[in-house]
Write an enzyme that holds these catalytic residues in place. Sequence first.
Site, mmCIF file in Angstrom:
data_model
loop_
_atom_site.group_PDB
_atom_site.id
_atom_site.type_symbol
_atom_site.label_atom_id
_atom_site.label_comp_id
_atom_site.label_asym_id
_atom_site.label_seq_id
_atom_site.Cartn_x
_atom_site.Cartn_y
_atom_site.Cartn_z
ATOM 1 N N GLY A 105 0.907 -1.060 -0.097
ATOM 2 C CA GLY A 105 -0.133 -0.004 -0.130
ATOM 3 C C GLY A 105 0.907 1.275 0.021
ATOM 4 O O GLY A 105 1.863 1.614 -0.903
ATOM 5 N N ASP A 106 0.548 2.206 1.062
ATOM 6 C CA ASP A 106 1.450 3.337 1.236
ATOM 7 C C ASP A 106 2.367 3.313 2.352
ATOM 8 O O ASP A 106 2.621 4.375 2.850
ATOM 9 C CB ASP A 106 0.556 4.666 1.045
ATOM 10 C CG ASP A 106 -0.574 4.526 2.441
ATOM 11 O OD1 ASP A 106 -0.550 3.602 3.021
ATOM 12 O OD2 ASP A 106 -1.210 5.558 2.504
ATOM 13 N N GLU A 107 2.796 1.993 2.648
ATOM 14 C CA GLU A 107 3.545 2.141 3.784
ATOM 15 C C GLU A 107 5.221 1.543 3.438
ATOM 16 O O GLU A 107 5.199 0.448 2.353
ATOM 17 C CB GLU A 107 3.128 0.834 4.932
ATOM 18 C CG GLU A 107 1.654 1.209 5.489
ATOM 19 C CD GLU A 107 1.072 0.209 6.324
ATOM 20 O OE1 GLU A 107 1.897 -1.093 6.467
ATOM 21 O OE2 GLU A 107 0.269 0.315 6.864
#
Length: 288
Positions: free
Chosen positions: A200-202
């Site tokens: 994801g956005d991690e």
Amino acid sequence: MCLLDDKNIITTFNPAFKHYFTVPGEEELPTLHFPELLSNVDELQSLLADIRSAKNPPQTTLDVECKVGYKTVWFHCLFVRLTDQRDTKRNPKQEQLVEVILHDVTERAEREQQTRFEADHDPLTGLLNRRAGEKRLKKALRECIKHNEHLVLMMIDLDKFKPINDTYGHEAGDKVLIEIAHRFKTLFHEKNDMCIRLGGDEFIVAQQIKTYDKTETQQKAIALLNELQQQVSISNTKTCAVGASIGIAIAPYDGNELHQLMHNGDKTLYHVKETGRGKVAFYDDIKN
């Protein structure tokens, strides 16, 4: 094919050998010292010494990379110590020769490298994926503990990313992630730096360093934060911006096992997100 004396000097070679190792525009080999003609000089010297030892098998193989001009070539090399029967035809006081037979396996090696890269990297951003990233981090952590060094672990979560997907679509979101990854790699590109997409956005950015300086680490994290906040172009007419929250844990102070270090980095990251986002925090500032 070529023949090496006891100093690993090439004494004989066939036309095919000369064709591969002659730099374009030149007529002679750049060196007759065989290990220097390829890569891994020390490894080859050691291997050739082992082959000449009577207690070792008379032949072995090794895949070797070398550069000829601007071209990289991979060879599968068969090293053969001359047999006793061949030795008796020479003066026994002469040096022991080693025969080398080389096969060009460049195409196979390139395929294998590409397969390994695809297995270890996120297909969208080109960063290390979770599996390969955690493997690299564990190795770095072991080395840090062994050599009394430090591992700086930055746990990063993008801010305001979901609205980009919701407003402009997943293609725009992908463009943002690709650009963010490029910014990671621009700031952290040294040999001991690791940029990882957890999903994801991690993300994780990690550095294996000899001496830890908190102020210096904080400055690097803030520079990254500022870089991530810059506008991203998602079309010819549209731009958008994201931010990030960063939680930092330092090994071995904040953990000498990866799961512990990541847990403390995560805890710090969520402290940042709960107290306003868009900031940097260290685990040792929040643990009490």
